[in-house]
Scaffold this motif. Structure first.
Motif, PDB file in Angstrom:
ATOM      1  N   TRP A   1       0.830  -1.045  -0.007  1.00 38.16           N
ATOM      2  CA  TRP A   1       0.021   0.283   0.133  1.00 38.16           C
ATOM      3  C   TRP A   1       0.566   1.323   0.165  1.00 38.16           C
ATOM      4  O   TRP A   1       1.640   1.371   0.830  1.00 38.16           O
ATOM      5  N   ILE A   2       0.582   2.254  -0.702  1.00 36.82           N
ATOM      6  CA  ILE A   2       1.117   3.853  -0.587  1.00 36.82           C
ATOM      7  C   ILE A   2       0.417   4.719  -0.750  1.00 36.82           C
ATOM      8  O   ILE A   2      -1.198   4.776  -1.110  1.00 36.82           O
ATOM      9  N   VAL A   3       0.729   5.553   0.341  1.00 32.83           N
ATOM     10  CA  VAL A   3      -0.284   5.897   0.578  1.00 32.83           C
ATOM     11  C   VAL A   3      -0.277   7.926  -0.420  1.00 32.83           C
ATOM     12  O   VAL A   3       0.599   8.526  -1.110  1.00 32.83           O
ATOM     13  N   VAL A   4      -1.284   7.780  -0.700  1.00 34.94           N
ATOM     14  CA  VAL A   4      -1.633   9.552  -2.043  1.00 34.94           C
ATOM     15  C   VAL A   4      -1.485  10.326  -0.884  1.00 34.94           C
ATOM     16  O   VAL A   4      -2.273  10.884  -0.448  1.00 34.94           O
ATOM     17  N   GLU A   5      -0.192  10.822  -1.541  1.00 32.18           N
ATOM     18  CA  GLU A   5      -0.589  12.475  -0.978  1.00 32.18           C
ATOM     19  C   GLU A   5      -0.747  13.783  -1.783  1.00 32.18           C
ATOM     20  O   GLU A   5      -0.950  13.567  -2.708  1.00 32.18           O
ATOM     21  N   ASP A   6      -1.218  14.904  -0.954  1.00 32.31           N
ATOM     22  CA  ASP A   6      -2.094  16.050  -1.944  1.00 32.31           C
ATOM     23  C   ASP A   6      -3.161  15.913  -2.583  1.00 32.31           C
ATOM     24  O   ASP A   6      -2.886  15.854  -3.983  1.00 32.31           O
ATOM     25  N   LEU A   7      -3.851  15.246  -2.311  1.00 29.66           N
ATOM     26  CA  LEU A   7      -4.653  14.729  -2.569  1.00 29.66           C
ATOM     27  C   LEU A   7      -6.047  16.041  -2.470  1.00 29.66           C
ATOM     28  O   LEU A   7      -6.169  16.582  -0.946  1.00 29.66           O
ATOM     29  N   ASP A   8      -7.007  16.739  -3.231  1.00 28.82           N
ATOM     30  CA  ASP A   8      -7.593  17.499  -3.076  1.00 28.82           C
ATOM     31  C   ASP A   8      -8.233  17.039  -2.024  1.00 28.82           C
ATOM     32  O   ASP A   8      -9.299  16.295  -2.594  1.00 28.82           O
ATOM     33  N   LEU A   9      -8.819  18.101  -0.723  1.00 31.46           N
ATOM     34  CA  LEU A   9      -9.817  17.727   0.254  1.00 31.46           C
ATOM     35  C   LEU A   9     -10.850  17.908  -0.423  1.00 31.46           C
ATOM     36  O   LEU A   9     -11.954  17.091  -0.077  1.00 31.46           O
ATOM     37  N   THR A  10     -11.492  18.804  -1.242  1.00 33.28           N
ATOM     38  CA  THR A  10     -12.617  18.506  -2.376  1.00 33.28           C
ATOM     39  C   THR A  10     -12.582  17.133  -2.895  1.00 33.28           C
ATOM     40  O   THR A  10     -14.321  16.628  -2.889  1.00 33.28           O
ATOM     41  N   ARG A  11     -11.749  16.958  -3.854  1.00 32.14           N
ATOM     42  CA  ARG A  11     -12.346  15.309  -4.407  1.00 32.14           C
ATOM     43  C   ARG A  11     -12.555  14.623  -3.754  1.00 32.14           C
ATOM     44  O   ARG A  11     -12.974  13.678  -3.875  1.00 32.14           O
ATOM     45  N   PHE A  12     -11.826  14.047  -2.462  1.00 30.21           N
ATOM     46  CA  PHE A  12     -11.564  13.366  -1.712  1.00 30.21           C
ATOM     47  C   PHE A  12     -13.087  12.917  -0.979  1.00 30.21           C
ATOM     48  O   PHE A  12     -14.078  11.532  -0.682  1.00 30.21           O
ATOM     49  N   ILE A  13     -13.253  14.348  -0.282  1.00 29.41           N
ATOM     50  CA  ILE A  13     -14.852  14.465   0.517  1.00 29.41           C
ATOM     51  C   ILE A  13     -15.886  13.655  -1.106  1.00 29.41           C
ATOM     52  O   ILE A  13     -16.932  13.271  -0.078  1.00 29.41           O
ATOM     53  N   ARG A  14     -15.795  14.300  -2.494  1.00 30.08           N
ATOM     54  CA  ARG A  14     -16.633  13.939  -3.260  1.00 30.08           C
ATOM     55  C   ARG A  14     -16.533  12.910  -3.449  1.00 30.08           C
ATOM     56  O   ARG A  14     -17.542  11.124  -2.987  1.00 30.08           O
ATOM     57  N   TRP A  15     -15.498  11.609  -3.556  1.00 25.96           N
ATOM     58  CA  TRP A  15     -15.245  10.102  -3.291  1.00 25.96           C
ATOM     59  C   TRP A  15     -16.056   9.713  -1.939  1.00 25.96           C
ATOM     60  O   TRP A  15     -16.506   8.382  -2.456  1.00 25.96           O
ATOM     61  N   VAL A  16     -15.901  10.135  -1.627  1.00 25.92           N
ATOM     62  CA  VAL A  16     -16.234   9.818   0.140  1.00 25.92           C
ATOM     63  C   VAL A  16     -18.431   9.668   0.081  1.00 25.92           C
ATOM     64  O   VAL A  16     -18.624   8.288   0.086  1.00 25.92           O
ATOM     65  N   LEU A  17     -18.578  10.581  -0.303  1.00 28.24           N
ATOM     66  CA  LEU A  17     -19.646  10.783  -0.476  1.00 28.24           C
ATOM     67  C   LEU A  17     -20.384   9.700  -1.353  1.00 28.24           C
ATOM     68  O   LEU A  17     -21.973   9.663  -1.625  1.00 28.24           O
ATOM     69  N   HIS A  18     -19.865  10.219  -2.445  1.00 30.96           N
ATOM     70  CA  HIS A  18     -20.483   9.014  -3.755  1.00 30.96           C
ATOM     71  C   HIS A  18     -20.358   8.036  -3.691  1.00 30.96           C
ATOM     72  O   HIS A  18     -20.098   6.898  -4.569  1.00 30.96           O
ATOM     73  N   GLU A  19     -19.068   7.098  -2.554  1.00 30.81           N
ATOM     74  CA  GLU A  19     -19.534   6.192  -2.376  1.00 30.81           C
ATOM     75  C   GLU A  19     -18.115   5.577  -3.203  1.00 30.81           C
ATOM     76  O   GLU A  19     -17.788   4.347  -3.376  1.00 30.81           O
ATOM     77  N   GLN A  20     -17.092   6.031  -3.812  1.00 35.44           N
ATOM     78  CA  GLN A  20     -16.328   5.978  -4.437  1.00 35.44           C
ATOM     79  C   GLN A  20     -14.981   5.465  -3.966  1.00 35.44           C
ATOM     80  O   GLN A  20     -13.724   4.609  -4.184  1.00 35.44           O
ATOM     81  N   THR A  21     -14.692   6.214  -2.772  1.00 39.04           N
ATOM     82  CA  THR A  21     -13.880   5.471  -1.540  1.00 39.04           C
ATOM     83  C   THR A  21     -14.438   5.343   0.141  1.00 39.04           C
ATOM     84  O   THR A  21     -15.198   5.517  -0.279  1.00 39.04           O
TER      85      THR A  21
END
Length: 474
Positions: free
Chosen positions: A196-216
């Motif tokens: 596993w490799i930690v993903v760095e500098d991921l846009d917070l808006t994109r991450f929240i959108r992924w979580v809300l839409h169950e993409q992560t």
């Protein structure tokens, strides 16, 4: 500082929304007269609408506020992070409420994100203050008991011990115009390297959108893959729970299945190797048994030959033993004769020693018979007086009869240490220490000692006393 308040008519109002979440404008609660009786949702105390120097709208407690209100202990950084999380949730198309409290008070969410259908809810918790692993797990379980998902958010500068033990991320605030970014908590699986490799500098808006839409979603990392690569640290760290995609979860499962197949193949090869090794050992055992039987036959042949040799050797040993006995008897007889001679010599030397001591004792008696008690005291005073006048020290003279260890002279001691010997016997001078001073009455006595050749003249101190006791007329 709080972003929510209770309106006496409209109910809950949110300062971060244009319509305050209930169709009211900010001007309807800010600096209005008469003032609206707004209350804190947490403690119920009065609050009023304010705008910060940064143009941030919020609700502040009235004077005399209670000290136990939870929102009073939150820092400005905490409030700004909550506001950022709420804004990003709204940008993703979900409804976001700040500082939402359960009816029974069992939980209070910094930001509660809700889908438009109201079925799915996610709590976003800004955690800046220290918290124990047990407490954060307990609060996470309370949310799950209410059917609420949760994500814990902490600043990138803070190293938290509970990272990856609950669904969590670390974020970095904007720098130089950049947007908020996730720097830890999200990872992808590298199938080629099986890590596993930690993903760095991921846009917070994109991450929240992924979580809300169950993409992560949170994923419990398999035990063998919990050693995760951290690019910014150029090293590995331990992670139990991460945010990732279903694809990475599948890649991990596929890699784990591949490793299991490889391990099964290695076990099969190892079993084959062990079987071959067992056959080899059995063959070697058969060969060793045949060799053992042959060696046993050879040993029997050698044993018989050895028995014959030993019989002959025993006869030879008997002859040598008899010769040795005769030699020992002769040596013992010689030793006894030598011991008898040595004993005779020892007795002779002992007789000579006793004779010498007797002669020395007689000479010492004659030596001291020359003086009277008064003359002896006169010599002692002559030796002690200079020391008493010069140093104030008093000599002590041996009160007993002079003995051989002082050459039959009188020992004088200063503070328990030997100071000198008075009139040692000329016949026993060899018994004296090599450095101790010697005191005599006059030059004649000194010359008698010197003539023995056993003492250096410099060690002798003499006085001018006459050989015979002087008689005085009264």
């Amino acid at each position: 500082m709080a972003f929510a308040a209770i309106h006496p008519e409209a109910g809950r109002v949110d300062a971060t929304l244009l319509d305050l979440g209930c169709g009211l404008s900010w001007t309807m609660v800010h600096k209005v007269r008469p003032r609206i009786a707004l209350r804190c949702p947490d403690c119920g105390y009065g609050v009023h609408a304010k705008v910060s120097a940064r143009k941030l709208r919020y609700f502040a407690h009235d004077p005399g506020r209670p000290a136990d209100c939870a929102w009073l202990n939150e820092s400005l950084e905490h409030h700004l992070l909550k506001l950022e999380l709420a804004s990003r949730v709204r940008d993703a198309g979900w409804h976001a409420e700040l500082e939402v409290r359960a009816d029974d008070g069992t939980w209070r969410a910094d930001v509660l994100a809700s889908a438009h259908d109201g079925i799915r809810r996610i709590a976003w918790e800004a955690q800046l203050s220290p918290i124990t692993d047990d407490d954060i797990r307990d609060r996470t379980e309370r949310y799950r008991g209410e059917g609420i998902e949760v994500c814990w958010v902490s600043p990138a500068e803070t190293v938290v011990p509970w990272m990856s033990k609950v669904p969590s991320i670390r974020v970095r605030d904007p720098r130089g115009g950049d947007s908020w970014a996730v720097v830890d908590g999200v990872a992808r699986f590298d199938f080629q390297n099986g890590v596993w490799i930690v993903v760095e500098d991921l846009d917070l808006t994109r991450f929240i959108r992924w979580v809300l839409h169950e993409q992560t979603a949170p994923h419990q990392v398999l035990p063998r893959y919990r050693r995760v690569w951290l690019p910014s640290e150029h090293g590995y760290g331990r992670r139990q729970l991460i945010w990732t995609t279903q694809r990475s979860v599948g890649e991990e499962a596929r890699h784990d299945a591949m490793r299991q197949r490889q391990e099964a193949w290695r076990r099969e090869q190892e079993e084959k190797k062990q079987q071959a090794e067992q056959l080899r050992k059995e063959e070697e055992a058969r060969q060793r048994e045949a060799q053992r039987l042959e060696e046993e036959r050879q040993r029997e042949i050698r044993a018989e030959a050895e028995r014959v040799r030993l019989e002959e050797q025993k006869r030879q040993w008997a002859i040598e033993a008899e010769q040795a006995r005769q030699r020992r008897e002769a040596e013992e007889l010689q030793r006894q004769e030598q011991a008898a001679a040595a004993e005779r010599e020892r007795l002779l030397k002992e007789q000579q020693r006793l004779l010498q001591e007797q002669q020395e004792l007689q000479a010492a008696q004659r030596w001291w018979d020359e003086l009277s008690l008064k003359q002896i005291q006169q010599l002692q005073e002559a030796v002690a007086e200079p020391l008493w006048k010069k140093e104030g020290a008093r000599l002590e003279f041996a009160p007993d009869v002079p003995t051989a260890d002082t050459a039959y002279g009188i020992a004088a001691r200063l503070r328990h240490r030997l100071y000198g010997i008075l009139r040692p016997s000329p016949a026993s001078l060899y018994r004296l220490p090599s450095t101790v001073p010697i005191y005599v009455r006059n030059a004649r006595e000194a010359q008698l000692l010197i003539d023995t050749g056993k003492i250096e003249p410099v060690r002798i101190v003499s006085f001018d006393f006459p050989d015979h006791e002087q008689m005085f007329l009264i």
